[in-house]
Design an enzyme around this catalytic site. Sequence first.
Site, PDB file in Angstrom:
ATOM      1  N   SER A  46       0.839  -1.201   0.000  1.00 31.24           N
ATOM      2  CA  SER A  46       0.000   0.000   0.000  1.00 31.24           C
ATOM      3  C   SER A  46       0.874   1.250   0.000  1.00 31.24           C
ATOM      4  O   SER A  46       1.978   1.255   0.559  1.00 31.24           O
ATOM      5  CB  SER A  46      -0.880   0.030   1.255  1.00 31.24           C
ATOM      6  OG  SER A  46      -1.604   1.236   1.322  1.00 31.24           O
ATOM      7  N   TYR A  92      -2.034  -0.560  10.328  1.00 33.75           N
ATOM      8  CA  TYR A  92      -2.145  -0.938   8.913  1.00 33.75           C
ATOM      9  C   TYR A  92      -0.911  -0.451   8.142  1.00 33.75           C
ATOM     10  O   TYR A  92      -0.286  -1.209   7.393  1.00 33.75           O
ATOM     11  CB  TYR A  92      -3.422  -0.330   8.319  1.00 33.75           C
ATOM     12  CG  TYR A  92      -3.599  -0.616   6.842  1.00 33.75           C
ATOM     13  CD1 TYR A  92      -4.077  -1.844   6.402  1.00 33.75           C
ATOM     14  CD2 TYR A  92      -3.281   0.345   5.877  1.00 33.75           C
ATOM     15  CE1 TYR A  92      -4.237  -2.115   5.051  1.00 33.75           C
ATOM     16  CE2 TYR A  92      -3.438   0.088   4.530  1.00 33.75           C
ATOM     17  CZ  TYR A  92      -3.918  -1.147   4.119  1.00 33.75           C
ATOM     18  OH  TYR A  92      -4.063  -1.409   2.780  1.00 33.75           O
TER      19      TYR A  92
HETATM   20  N1  LIG Z   1      -8.679  -0.586  -1.202  1.00 33.94           N
HETATM   21  C1  LIG Z   1      -7.624   0.186  -1.049  1.00 33.94           C
HETATM   22  O1  LIG Z   1      -7.726   1.418  -1.053  1.00 33.94           O
HETATM   23  C2  LIG Z   1      -6.259  -0.422  -0.897  1.00 33.94           C
HETATM   24  C3  LIG Z   1      -5.155   0.440  -1.011  1.00 33.94           C
HETATM   25  C4  LIG Z   1      -3.877  -0.084  -0.860  1.00 33.94           C
HETATM   26  C5  LIG Z   1      -3.710  -1.413  -0.601  1.00 33.94           C
HETATM   27  N2  LIG Z   1      -4.793  -2.234  -0.480  1.00 33.94           N
HETATM   28  C6  LIG Z   1      -4.535  -3.646  -0.197  1.00 33.94           C
HETATM   29  O2  LIG Z   1      -5.034  -4.420  -1.254  1.00 33.94           O
HETATM   30  C7  LIG Z   1      -5.428  -5.697  -0.764  1.00 33.94           C
HETATM   31  C8  LIG Z   1      -6.851  -5.965  -1.200  1.00 33.94           C
HETATM   32  O3  LIG Z   1      -7.672  -4.983  -0.603  1.00 33.94           O
HETATM   33  P1  LIG Z   1      -9.150  -4.668  -1.090  1.00 33.94           P
HETATM   34  O4  LIG Z   1      -9.323  -3.214  -1.050  1.00 33.94           O
HETATM   35  O5  LIG Z   1      -9.444  -5.439  -2.306  1.00 33.94           O
HETATM   36  O6  LIG Z   1      -9.951  -5.239   0.177  1.00 33.94           O
HETATM   37  P2  LIG Z   1     -11.251  -6.126   0.309  1.00 33.94           P
HETATM   38  O7  LIG Z   1     -12.240  -5.772  -0.717  1.00 33.94           O
HETATM   39  O8  LIG Z   1     -11.615  -6.024   1.741  1.00 33.94           O
HETATM   40  O9  LIG Z   1     -10.702  -7.593  -0.006  1.00 33.94           O
HETATM   41  C9  LIG Z   1      -9.812  -8.218   0.862  1.00 33.94           C
HETATM   42  C10 LIG Z   1      -9.603  -9.628   0.386  1.00 33.94           C
HETATM   43  O10 LIG Z   1      -8.742 -10.288   1.308  1.00 33.94           O
HETATM   44  C11 LIG Z   1      -9.371 -11.466   1.763  1.00 33.94           C
HETATM   45  N3  LIG Z   1      -8.979 -11.728   3.138  1.00 33.94           N
HETATM   46  C12 LIG Z   1      -9.040 -10.875   4.176  1.00 33.94           C
HETATM   47  N4  LIG Z   1      -8.613 -11.482   5.286  1.00 33.94           N
HETATM   48  C13 LIG Z   1      -8.290 -12.748   4.933  1.00 33.94           C
HETATM   49  C14 LIG Z   1      -7.797 -13.859   5.642  1.00 33.94           C
HETATM   50  N5  LIG Z   1      -7.574 -13.798   6.964  1.00 33.94           N
HETATM   51  N6  LIG Z   1      -7.571 -15.005   4.976  1.00 33.94           N
HETATM   52  C15 LIG Z   1      -7.813 -15.091   3.635  1.00 33.94           C
HETATM   53  N7  LIG Z   1      -8.267 -14.060   2.919  1.00 33.94           N
HETATM   54  C16 LIG Z   1      -8.514 -12.903   3.563  1.00 33.94           C
HETATM   55  C17 LIG Z   1     -10.854 -11.191   1.634  1.00 33.94           C
HETATM   56  O11 LIG Z   1     -11.579 -12.382   1.497  1.00 33.94           O
HETATM   57  P3  LIG Z   1     -12.484 -13.065   2.622  1.00 33.94           P
HETATM   58  O12 LIG Z   1     -13.094 -12.000   3.463  1.00 33.94           O
HETATM   59  O13 LIG Z   1     -13.465 -13.844   1.798  1.00 33.94           O
HETATM   60  O14 LIG Z   1     -11.540 -13.935   3.371  1.00 33.94           O
HETATM   61  C18 LIG Z   1     -10.892 -10.411   0.331  1.00 33.94           C
HETATM   62  O15 LIG Z   1     -10.871 -11.284  -0.751  1.00 33.94           O
HETATM   63  C19 LIG Z   1      -5.260  -5.655   0.750  1.00 33.94           C
HETATM   64  O16 LIG Z   1      -4.012  -6.240   1.085  1.00 33.94           O
HETATM   65  C20 LIG Z   1      -5.237  -4.168   1.054  1.00 33.94           C
HETATM   66  O17 LIG Z   1      -4.527  -3.889   2.219  1.00 33.94           O
HETATM   67  C21 LIG Z   1      -6.071  -1.770  -0.624  1.00 33.94           C
END
Ligand SMILES: NC(=O)c1ccc[n+]([C@@H]2O[C@H](COP(=O)([O-])OP(=O)(O)OC[C@H]3O[C@@H](n4cnc5c(N)ncnc54)[C@H](OP(=O)(O)O)[C@@H]3O)[C@@H](O)[C@H]2O)c1
Length: 258
Positions: free
Chosen positions: A152, A165
């Site tokens: 991130s 985070y």
């Molecule tokens: N959205 C943003 O602005 C942003 C910015 C920078 C970085 N990121 C990073 O990008 C990645 C994806 O984020 P996103 O925004 O797509 O979030 P999201 O929509 O909340 O998706 C998170 C994913 O991770 C899975 N997950 C969470 N905890 C888990 C666990 N304990 N075991 C297995 N799977 C798990 C969830 O699936 P289940 O709940 O089905 O397990 C879901 O598929 C994350 O690492 C986040 O930190 C996001």
Amino acid sequence: MADWGQFETLRPDQAGTTSLVAGASRGIGRSIAIGLAAAGASVVGLARSADALDDLGDEIRTGGGEFLPLVADIADLEATAAAVAAAWRWKGGLDSLVNSAGATNRSSALEISPAEWDALFDVNLRGAFFLTREVGRRMLDGNGGSIVNIASLSGVVSDGAQVAYSASKAAMIHMSAVLADHWAPKVRLNCISPAWVRTEMTRDYLAVEDNVSAILQRTPMGRIARPEEMVGAALFLVSGMSSYLTGQNLLVDGGWTA
Ligand SMILES: NC(=O)c1ccc[n+]([C@@H]2O[C@H](COP(=O)([O-])OP(=O)(O)OC[C@H]3O[C@@H](n4cnc5c(N)ncnc54)[C@H](OP(=O)(O)O)[C@@H]3O)[C@@H](O)[C@H]2O)c1
């Protein structure tokens, strides 16, 4: 006639490859899983939500792709190891791992409890590391591969996210760089660091107008990213197009750090 054969690997074509995408059930990981399948990869999707993985499988198979769902919590190291073993068995190996599984926590530095801190690090760092190791170990014994960790912008600068985070993502970036050094040349590791992306993870935060205007003030591209906008970077990093790139952190941040 020019010989273009030397550029054969310089395309994001993933036909004949197999990729494990952790966090494939929604958001950025789901988009990347679909992007990899569209590029020809057989995709293993790992997450805790079986129904969401089934929906993704339907979508990928409708598009002509192959998909294996694996339900596991990456905070549970035994379950993760079993899932990686199953993913590896499916096609007799993995060419790439994209780790998009991640959690967040909005508790401030003055509020966060030790339990909340640990729960976040169990997924974002400890879980990510042991998943990476399970896959990396096999890639090192086999034909090598490419690992992409979704870190991130919060791991590089203070961008409005909270401390636990942000620290977990900074650690992920450095973990990836160190492993890239240790595991070269067979296994490449790189990070993608998105700025704010509209997903379930950020829905509540981005529902507050003041938060959005603060973000947009610092974003030259003038808008919040869509999850699909992370797919190009992921395809680049898993493919031969980035064959000499390892240990890097690609900021897909709309110009925030420019
Ligand atoms: N959205 C943003 O602005 C942003 C910015 C920078 C970085 N990121 C990073 O990008 C990645 C994806 O984020 P996103 O925004 O797509 O979030 P999201 O929509 O909340 O998706 C998170 C994913 O991770 C899975 N997950 C969470 N905890 C888990 C666990 N304990 N075991 C297995 N799977 C798990 C969830 O699936 P289940 O709940 O089905 O397990 C879901 O598929 C994350 O690492 C986040 O930190 C996001």
